[in-house]
Write a protein that holds these residues in place. Structure first.
Motif, PDB file in Angstrom:
ATOM      1  N   ALA A  10       0.861  -1.185   0.000  1.00  0.00           N
ATOM      2  CA  ALA A  10       0.000   0.000   0.000  1.00  0.00           C
ATOM      3  C   ALA A  10       0.900   1.238   0.000  1.00  0.00           C
ATOM      4  O   ALA A  10       1.947   1.248   0.654  1.00  0.00           O
ATOM      5  N   ASP A  42      -6.342 -10.925   1.747  1.00  0.00           N
ATOM      6  CA  ASP A  42      -7.374  -9.969   2.170  1.00  0.00           C
ATOM      7  C   ASP A  42      -6.800  -8.747   2.866  1.00  0.00           C
ATOM      8  O   ASP A  42      -7.534  -7.841   3.214  1.00  0.00           O
ATOM      9  N   ASP A  43      -5.502  -8.746   3.118  1.00  0.00           N
ATOM     10  CA  ASP A  43      -4.904  -7.674   3.912  1.00  0.00           C
ATOM     11  C   ASP A  43      -4.771  -6.394   3.084  1.00  0.00           C
ATOM     12  O   ASP A  43      -4.144  -6.402   2.016  1.00  0.00           O
ATOM     13  N   PRO A  44      -5.376  -5.288   3.556  1.00  0.00           N
ATOM     14  CA  PRO A  44      -5.337  -4.041   2.775  1.00  0.00           C
ATOM     15  C   PRO A  44      -3.957  -3.375   2.725  1.00  0.00           C
ATOM     16  O   PRO A  44      -3.786  -2.376   2.009  1.00  0.00           O
ATOM     17  N   ARG A  45      -2.996  -3.919   3.461  1.00  0.00           N
ATOM     18  CA  ARG A  45      -1.650  -3.311   3.421  1.00  0.00           C
ATOM     19  C   ARG A  45      -0.873  -3.689   2.166  1.00  0.00           C
ATOM     20  O   ARG A  45       0.243  -3.237   1.960  1.00  0.00           O
ATOM     21  N   SER A  85      -1.649  -5.245  -2.254  1.00  0.00           N
ATOM     22  CA  SER A  85      -2.647  -5.608  -3.273  1.00  0.00           C
ATOM     23  C   SER A  85      -1.938  -6.230  -4.478  1.00  0.00           C
ATOM     24  O   SER A  85      -0.711  -6.180  -4.584  1.00  0.00           O
TER      25      SER A  85
END
Ligand SMILES: Cc1cc2nc3c(=O)[nH]c(=O)nc-3n(C[C@H](O)[C@H](O)[C@H](O)COP(=O)(O)O)c2cc1C
Length: 135
Positions: free
Chosen positions: A11, A66-69, A71
């Protein structure tokens, strides 16, 4: 047992503290589920190797997705293995500048072909040597 290698985009807002938090929770959780590996970060990218029992590794990978940190994760290599390369690390951490991602970029460029097992293993062993102390 399998070994899975993937590359993802960190991110844009990620801080060094957040990377350390990821490493800390990874070490805690992975020791409990017999997963070992390394997390390389730098130049806006993550590269991670997860090794362990197939179901544990796949379950963990799906959770990490699934971790938004990060992609855009792409698996570069997934193969059955007899031995661990990172047996001493529940999750070793390496900070790497963009140039040092060269090896990984090479692997990525070939992702549609079969990655030569020796190239892969050698690259991973180089990473293992750069991990100074077992975690
Ligand atoms: C690039 C990246 C790699 C990660 N690697 C792992 C890992 O190896 N093991 C792990 O448990 N969590 C890992 N995580 C964190 C998980 O996505 C998730 O936040 C964590 O497992 C939740 O832990 P908790 O249930 O203890 O809060 C990673 C996250 C990112 C962004």
């Amino acid at each position: 047992m399998i070994r899975l290698l993937y590359l993802s985009h960190a991110a844009s807002t990620i801080s060094e503290e957040q990377v350390q938090e990821i490493l800390l929770s990874s070490r805690r959780n992975n020791s409990a589920s017999s997963i070992t590996g390394i997390l390389v970060h730098g130049g806006g990218l993550f590269m991670q190797v997860l090794e362990g029992p197939e179901s544990d590794v796949l379950r963990k990978y799906v959770k990490i997705l699934d971790d938004p940190r990060h992609s855009g994760a792409q698996i570069l290599c997934i193969s059955p293995v007899k031995n661990r390369i990172f047996e001493k690390w529940s999750m070793g951490g390496i900070a790497s500048d963009p140039l040092q991602f060269q090896h990984i970029a090479t692997l990525r460029a070939r992702r549609l072909e079969v990655i030569d097992e020796n190239t892969f293993t050698e690259t991973m062993r180089e990473f293992a040597q750069r991990l100074r102390s077992p975690q």
